[in-house]
Design a protein around this motif. Structure first.
Motif, PDB file in Angstrom:
ATOM      1  N   ASN A  13       9.466  14.121 -19.420  1.00  0.00           N
ATOM      2  CA  ASN A  13       9.644  12.943 -18.662  1.00  0.00           C
ATOM      3  C   ASN A  13       9.203  13.152 -17.355  1.00  0.00           C
ATOM      4  O   ASN A  13       8.927  11.940 -16.666  1.00  0.00           O
ATOM      5  N   ALA A  14       9.515  14.112 -16.849  1.00  0.00           N
ATOM      6  CA  ALA A  14       9.581  14.289 -15.232  1.00  0.00           C
ATOM      7  C   ALA A  14       8.403  13.857 -14.539  1.00  0.00           C
ATOM      8  O   ALA A  14       8.547  13.332 -13.403  1.00  0.00           O
ATOM      9  N   ALA A  15       7.194  14.280 -14.753  1.00  0.00           N
ATOM     10  CA  ALA A  15       5.962  14.103 -14.228  1.00  0.00           C
ATOM     11  C   ALA A  15       5.766  12.530 -13.942  1.00  0.00           C
ATOM     12  O   ALA A  15       5.510  12.041 -12.897  1.00  0.00           O
ATOM     13  N   VAL A  16       5.951  11.725 -15.165  1.00  0.00           N
ATOM     14  CA  VAL A  16       5.683  10.358 -15.141  1.00  0.00           C
ATOM     15  C   VAL A  16       6.793   9.719 -14.245  1.00  0.00           C
ATOM     16  O   VAL A  16       6.531   8.814 -13.457  1.00  0.00           O
ATOM     17  N   PHE A 188       9.546   2.372 -16.966  1.00  0.00           N
ATOM     18  CA  PHE A 188      10.136   1.365 -15.972  1.00  0.00           C
ATOM     19  C   PHE A 188       9.320  -0.051 -16.071  1.00  0.00           C
ATOM     20  O   PHE A 188       8.063   0.073 -15.651  1.00  0.00           O
ATOM     21  N   GLY A 189      10.162  -1.016 -16.388  1.00  0.00           N
ATOM     22  CA  GLY A 189       9.472  -2.240 -16.565  1.00  0.00           C
ATOM     23  C   GLY A 189       8.800  -3.062 -15.218  1.00  0.00           C
ATOM     24  O   GLY A 189       8.057  -3.863 -15.371  1.00  0.00           O
ATOM     25  N   GLY A 198      -1.534   3.969 -20.214  1.00  0.00           N
ATOM     26  CA  GLY A 198      -2.353   5.456 -20.403  1.00  0.00           C
ATOM     27  C   GLY A 198      -1.079   6.278 -20.188  1.00  0.00           C
ATOM     28  O   GLY A 198      -1.262   7.592 -20.502  1.00  0.00           O
ATOM     29  N   LEU A 199       0.110   5.796 -19.415  1.00  0.00           N
ATOM     30  CA  LEU A 199       1.001   6.888 -19.313  1.00  0.00           C
ATOM     31  C   LEU A 199       2.179   7.107 -20.341  1.00  0.00           C
ATOM     32  O   LEU A 199       2.351   6.171 -21.139  1.00  0.00           O
ATOM     33  N   ARG A 200       2.448   8.541 -20.844  1.00  0.00           N
ATOM     34  CA  ARG A 200       3.323   8.649 -21.739  1.00  0.00           C
ATOM     35  C   ARG A 200       4.710   7.906 -21.397  1.00  0.00           C
ATOM     36  O   ARG A 200       5.285   8.146 -20.302  1.00  0.00           O
TER      37      ARG A 200
END
Ligand SMILES: C[S@@+](CC[C@H](N)C(=O)[O-])C[C@H]1O[C@@H](n2cnc3c(N)ncnc32)[C@H](O)[C@@H]1O
Length: 263
Positions: A13-16, A188-189, A198-200
């Motif tokens: 999760n860390a990068a996004v 994050f809404g 496109g983000l995981r």
């Protein structure tokens, strides 16, 4: 699921997470949780502190800016890389290390205080996390941490909205069923659709305990409860950040300060 498996999810999760949080989309943190945490925090200038589950280091840096000598750990090496990059760009004297809260790589009584910003509820071995925090604190030192509120972040939860889209109630259920690693998928809404595209999505293993389980674990570890808070955004904050309106209806977060007694 144990803490190491949980750590692998967080590493993915860390990068996004870092990208979106640094772009300002972790709004419950920025507008509600972090201000409330620091409002409750005692004076820390000149103290040595440990941030447990520091992520990319946003709140760690705020601790350091309050004048504390801060060490910070996270189980995710990717989060720690981002945190260390920030430290290189803007040195605050923070010592970041990859480590698990379950096995802290520090001697006994090494710190005046320890903190955990929204990390303790993500770790299955809660007893060991609290025992480790207690061990590394000096007698008389304090632990302050925030978690999702056990009464309102229940296994079943649904926002009930009026026709204008405003939340007027939260439906909760299964409070007594302790989740043990069920995966929640979310992002994050507050991030606009084109930013999210496109983000995981995050995959976060969920662990739940009731209020009495949390408080009794602290007491059984030897801590003395000192202060509690249930942050609620005021109308001005909701005007600035309408996403927070639902956090006016029930308490989404619980902040706890407990102290290791003096010997
Ligand atoms: C919701 S994030 C909060 C991050 C940060 N404290 C903040 O306020 O932005 C939860 C953090 O707990 C970390 N974490 C999960 N299990 C851990 C463990 N066993 N030891 C240390 N950190 C852990 C995750 O890697 C993640 O950075």
């Amino acid at each position: 699921m144990d803490h190491e498996e949980v750590g692998r999810y967080w590493n993915e999760n860390a990068a996004v997470w870092t990208r979106l949080a640094r772009a300002g989309y972790d709004v419950y943190r920025d507008y509600l949780n972090t201000p409330a945490f620091f409002e409750m925090l005692p004076e820390i200038s000149g103290l040595t502190g440990l941030d447990i589950g520091c992520g990319e280091g946003h709140n760690t840096r705020l601790l350091a800016r309050r004048g504390a000598h801060v060490t910070a750990i996270d189980i995710s090496e990717v989060f720690i890389q981002y945190a260390q990059q920030s430290e290189q760009q803007e040195p605050l004297g923070i010592d970041y290390r990859v480590a698990s809260a379950v096995e802290l790589p520090f001697g006994d009584a090494a710190f005046d205080f320890a903190g955990g910003f929204m990390s303790f509820m993500d770790i299955p071995e809660t007893e060991r996390v609290l025992a480790e925090a207690y061990r590394v604190l000096k007698p008389g030192g304090f632990l302050q941490f925030s978690i999702e509120h056990p009464c309102f972040a229940t296994p079943h939860r649904r926002n009930l909205r009026n026709p204008a889209g405003q939340t007027y109630a939260i439906e909760v259920g299964d409070y007594f069923r302790n989740l043990r690693g069920e995966i929640a998928e979310w992002i994050f809404g507050a991030a606009p659709k084109d930013v999210r595209a496109g983000l995981r999505r995050f995959q976060t293993p969920r662990f739940t305990r009731t209020v009495s389980q949390w408080l009794n674990l602290l007491l059984d570890t030897g801590f003395v409860l000192e202060r509690l808070a249930e942050p609620r955004p005021n109308d001005k904050t909701v005007k600035e950040c309408p996403d927070l309106q639902d956090a006016q209806v029930v308490a989404y977060f619980l902040h706890i300060r407990a102290r290791r007694p003096k010997e």
